[in-house]
Design a protein around this motif. Structure first.
Motif, PDB file in Angstrom:
ATOM      1  N   THR A 105       0.868  -1.179   0.000  1.00 34.83           N
ATOM      2  CA  THR A 105       0.000   0.000   0.000  1.00 34.83           C
ATOM      3  C   THR A 105       0.903   1.228   0.000  1.00 34.83           C
ATOM      4  O   THR A 105       1.933   1.253   0.677  1.00 34.83           O
ATOM      5  CB  THR A 105      -0.939   0.019   1.214  1.00 34.83           C
ATOM      6  OG1 THR A 105      -0.180  -0.183   2.411  1.00 34.83           O
ATOM      7  CG2 THR A 105      -1.999  -1.058   1.102  1.00 34.83           C
ATOM      8  N   SER A 132       0.962   5.712  -0.274  1.00 34.84           N
ATOM      9  CA  SER A 132       0.304   7.013  -0.316  1.00 34.84           C
ATOM     10  C   SER A 132       1.302   8.030  -0.856  1.00 34.84           C
ATOM     11  O   SER A 132       2.475   8.014  -0.473  1.00 34.84           O
ATOM     12  CB  SER A 132      -0.159   7.425   1.083  1.00 34.84           C
ATOM     13  OG  SER A 132      -0.383   8.818   1.150  1.00 34.84           O
ATOM     14  N   ASN A 158      -6.333   2.679  -7.278  1.00 31.38           N
ATOM     15  CA  ASN A 158      -5.913   3.980  -6.750  1.00 31.38           C
ATOM     16  C   ASN A 158      -7.114   4.904  -6.718  1.00 31.38           C
ATOM     17  O   ASN A 158      -7.939   4.904  -7.638  1.00 31.38           O
ATOM     18  CB  ASN A 158      -4.747   4.548  -7.558  1.00 31.38           C
ATOM     19  CG  ASN A 158      -5.172   5.253  -8.814  1.00 31.38           C
ATOM     20  OD1 ASN A 158      -5.358   6.457  -8.820  1.00 31.38           O
ATOM     21  ND2 ASN A 158      -5.324   4.484  -9.902  1.00 31.38           N
ATOM     22  N   GLU A 159      -7.241   5.639  -5.632  1.00 35.75           N
ATOM     23  CA  GLU A 159      -8.415   6.497  -5.464  1.00 35.75           C
ATOM     24  C   GLU A 159      -8.086   7.655  -4.529  1.00 35.75           C
ATOM     25  O   GLU A 159      -7.309   7.507  -3.583  1.00 35.75           O
ATOM     26  CB  GLU A 159      -9.588   5.679  -4.896  1.00 35.75           C
ATOM     27  CG  GLU A 159     -10.912   6.420  -4.976  1.00 35.75           C
ATOM     28  CD  GLU A 159     -12.108   5.485  -4.725  1.00 35.75           C
ATOM     29  OE1 GLU A 159     -12.979   5.875  -3.939  1.00 35.75           O
ATOM     30  OE2 GLU A 159     -12.131   4.379  -5.300  1.00 35.75           O
ATOM     31  N   TYR A 213      -2.789   4.117  -3.153  1.00 34.85           N
ATOM     32  CA  TYR A 213      -2.480   3.136  -4.203  1.00 34.85           C
ATOM     33  C   TYR A 213      -2.380   1.752  -3.581  1.00 34.85           C
ATOM     34  O   TYR A 213      -1.746   1.575  -2.533  1.00 34.85           O
ATOM     35  CB  TYR A 213      -1.140   3.461  -4.872  1.00 34.85           C
ATOM     36  CG  TYR A 213      -1.093   4.773  -5.603  1.00 34.85           C
ATOM     37  CD1 TYR A 213      -1.376   4.847  -6.969  1.00 34.85           C
ATOM     38  CD2 TYR A 213      -0.745   5.946  -4.933  1.00 34.85           C
ATOM     39  CE1 TYR A 213      -1.324   6.066  -7.644  1.00 34.85           C
ATOM     40  CE2 TYR A 213      -0.688   7.159  -5.598  1.00 34.85           C
ATOM     41  CZ  TYR A 213      -0.986   7.217  -6.947  1.00 34.85           C
ATOM     42  OH  TYR A 213      -0.927   8.411  -7.614  1.00 34.85           O
ATOM     43  N   ILE A 216      -0.009  -1.087 -10.366  1.00 33.91           N
ATOM     44  CA  ILE A 216      -1.161  -0.502  -9.662  1.00 33.91           C
ATOM     45  C   ILE A 216      -2.424  -1.287 -10.010  1.00 33.91           C
ATOM     46  O   ILE A 216      -2.761  -1.460 -11.182  1.00 33.91           O
ATOM     47  CB  ILE A 216      -1.359   0.979 -10.054  1.00 33.91           C
ATOM     48  CG1 ILE A 216      -0.132   1.812  -9.681  1.00 33.91           C
ATOM     49  CG2 ILE A 216      -2.596   1.559  -9.382  1.00 33.91           C
ATOM     50  CD1 ILE A 216      -0.195   3.252 -10.174  1.00 33.91           C
ATOM     51  N   ARG A 260      -4.182  10.498  -1.990  1.00 31.65           N
ATOM     52  CA  ARG A 260      -4.468   9.388  -2.903  1.00 31.65           C
ATOM     53  C   ARG A 260      -3.818   8.115  -2.388  1.00 31.65           C
ATOM     54  O   ARG A 260      -2.654   8.116  -1.985  1.00 31.65           O
ATOM     55  CB  ARG A 260      -3.971   9.695  -4.317  1.00 31.65           C
ATOM     56  CG  ARG A 260      -4.287   8.608  -5.354  1.00 31.65           C
ATOM     57  CD  ARG A 260      -4.005   9.080  -6.756  1.00 31.65           C
ATOM     58  NE  ARG A 260      -4.975  10.078  -7.199  1.00 31.65           N
ATOM     59  CZ  ARG A 260      -6.164   9.784  -7.742  1.00 31.65           C
ATOM     60  NH1 ARG A 260      -6.531   8.516  -7.908  1.00 31.65           N
ATOM     61  NH2 ARG A 260      -6.971  10.757  -8.118  1.00 31.65           N
TER      62      ARG A 260
END
Length: 586
Positions: free
Chosen positions: A128, A130, A157-158, A137, A154, A135
């Motif tokens: 994980t 950031s 991702n958000e 990933y 990836i 955001r």
């Protein structure tokens, strides 16, 4: 926390050494290797609006070097170009330059309020990440530490709102569905907090799962849950199964409920409030006990039945179940007991004690529905009896054999900034605390991953020692196991006023701490001596010695990262990565 089980940490006596004599400074040389970085570490300094102690703890003291516990001697960091760089060590004398394994798609410098980029290794193949802008990933990395098989890809991702750092993450499979649970930490402005720092801490527990829709296999957010507290947690980790969460913090955390849960919580609170008022009030003298029970307006004298016996009482209204019933704390003269109805529609019962004098601690054995009312004379009597235990003078009678404890005798390093932290375990389904431990003066020191399949261990100060605890979420009877002791480390670390990071080897062979600049202190476990050594003061042979070693780095940049493995220490500065060979690995 009302329904939580209050637990305690059980130390293993066999892991304690009451005869430990201290560390001996060793001048043995430590092999130290250094690698110059192609680009500086992506350090993010605190802004002017990040001025609280919580900002300093969460972001100012952030460890920019990330150890991959699934692959020994494998470390990562993010540089100023947004590249995730990796150093995998196989031979100290033939170190390769850090290599790029991933590049963040976003321009880090474009976001004004960004935080430092953060990484956590959820499993041997999942990561994980950031970027510090808000955001998240989720990355499938392949088997890490091997350039042939390691390829970061990836899969999710958000944007999840305001910037955060990743505190912890786990990968697990439940009901044939692969999930990754991530814990995100934010320090947010709190407009309602006018007396405190003006900020609160938010922990967001995100569960991302693989969902198949019409043959399309993709990862989506399954759950988002939020906890809020008033201090940055020392330790926060998700259980390997994803079913719970453990937090060590100075101030408690609680889940922020959604609307359905709020309604349920309000109903529970209303029910609690309805039964909150005492059912009866009682007073006592040396001779008798007076009980007052409030009764409904429509109740008459004929509706009331009071039965006395030498050891029991029973009060019934009309044909209802007994209002008050049970065994009295002590015997009464039941033939002399009486009851009357007062003008304010209350039932007053007079019980005559059979044994005059002794004070009753409760009216009915095990009944907590009543409230004892103490008159002023009894309060004065109790105050006077306790007067000898208190004094406005620190030591009112210095000639006394056992003078009271003098707080001025405590050393400065024994003073804790936070008096009482707590360890709480939250259930992922009910969102309530199931276990709680008041850590008291057991100061939190650091955390370390001993077994990546288990939760991270945490190290606490117990008196002068430092004890390492391994959480076992699947063992309710032994949820926190004492697995190692670092003798006198609790006392030693308290004297290092410039310390920045602490760590220990996963095999417990040594503990280490570093200052903000240059110096690293290493404390080895006691080992048998190969030569004969005598204690000249006591005239006895010394069997084993614990060594302290000091390393001074050839760098003027501040230390930004610090990690320990069983063989090496990794120290990261702005432009250099140092390796200190601590154990030979034999």
């Amino acid at each position: 926390m009302a329904g939580a089980a209050h637990c305690s940490l059980r130390t293993k006596r066999l892991l304690l050494d009451p005869k430990f004599e201290g560390y001996k400074l060793s001048l043995e040389p430590l092999a130290c290797y250094q690698l110059g970085l192609d680009a500086a570490v992506a350090e993010v300094k605190l802004r002017d609006d990040q001025y609280t102690l919580d900002h300093m703890r969460a972001f100012g003291m952030y460890n920019y070097l990330h150890l991959d516990s699934w692959s020994q001697d494998n470390v990562y960091y993010v540089d100023q170009f947004g590249r995730v760089m990796n150093l995998s060590v196989t031979l100290d004398t033939a170190l390769q330059k850090p290599r790029e394994v991933f590049r963040l798609p976003t321009d880090l410098t474009a976001c004004d309020n960004r935080l430092c980029a953060s990484i956590h290794f959820s499993s041997s193949t999942w990561v994980t990440l950031s970027d510090g802008t808000g955001r998240l990933y989720l990355i499938k990395s392949g088997k890490r530490g091997n350039s042939a098989s390691e390829k970061w890809e990836i899969v999710f991702n958000e944007e999840l709102g305001s910037p955060f750092i990743i505190a912890h993450s786990v990968s697990f499979v439940k009901s044939d569905m692969h999930s990754v649970a991530v814990l995100l930490l934010r320090v947010e402005k709190d407009e309602l907090d006018t007396k405190g720092s003006g900020f609160h801490i938010t922990l967001e527990w995100v569960t991302i799962a693989a969902i198949s829709k019409e043959g399309d296999h993709r990862y989506e957010i399954l759950k988002r849950r939020f906890l809020q507290g008033k201090s940055v947690p020392h330790y926060a980790a998700i259980e390997p199964s994803g079913d719970g969460l453990m937090i060590v913090s100075y101030k408690p955390f609680k889940f922020m409920q959604n609307e359905d849960n709020k309604l349920e919580e309000n109903n529970d609170a209303k029910a609690t409030n309805e039964t909150k008022d005492p059912l009866y009030y009682w007073q006592q003298t040396e001779d008798d006990v007076t009980v007052t029970v409030h009764i409904p307006q429509d109740i008459t004298k004929d509706d009331i039945k009071v039965r006395f016996s030498p050891d029991n009482i029973c009060v019934t209204l009309k044909d209802q179940p007994p209002l008050v019933e049970g065994k009295l704390y002590s015997s009464v003269d039941h033939e002399s007991c009486t009851w009357i109805i007062r003008e304010n529609k209350s039932l007053e019962i007079s019980l005559i004690k059979k044994n005059e004098g002794p004070r009753w601690p409760e009216l009915i054995v095990g009944d907590t529905r009543g409230e004892f009312i103490m008159d002023s004379s009894q309060c004065s009597e109790i105050t006077e009896s306790l007067m000898h235990l208190t004094s406005e003078v620190m030591n009112p009678n210095p000639e006394k054999e056992n003078p009271p404890c003098n707080a001025q005798e405590l050393e400065e390093c024994d003073a804790f900034l936070e008096d009482s932290a707590s360890l709480c375990r939250f259930d992922g389904d009910t969102l309530k605390v199931t276990h709680v431990i008041n850590l008291g003066s057991n100061q939190y020191l650091f955390s370390v991953v001993v077994d990546p399949r288990e939760m991270p261990c945490f190290c606490l100060r117990h008196d002068v020692d430092a004890l390492l605890w391994q959480p076992h979420s699947d063992q309710p009877e032994n949820m926190w196991e004492h697995i190692a002791t670092f003798n006198a480390l609790g006392y030693v670390q308290a004297s290092k006023q410039d310390k920045k990071f602490m760590a220990c080897a996963p095999d417990y062979s040594y503990a280490a701490l570093c200052e903000c600049l240059r110096r690293v202190f290493i404390y080895r476990q006691p080992t048998p001596l190969s030569t004969v050594l005598y204690n000249r003061k006591e005239g006895r042979q010394v069997g084993q010695v614990a060594k302290q070693l000091v390393a001074t780095l050839e760098a003027n940049d501040p230390i930004l990262g610090f990690q320990a493995t069983s063989e090496r220490l990794f120290v990261l500065t702005t432009k250099t990565l140092f390796l200190i060979k601590v154990n030979s690995g034999n």
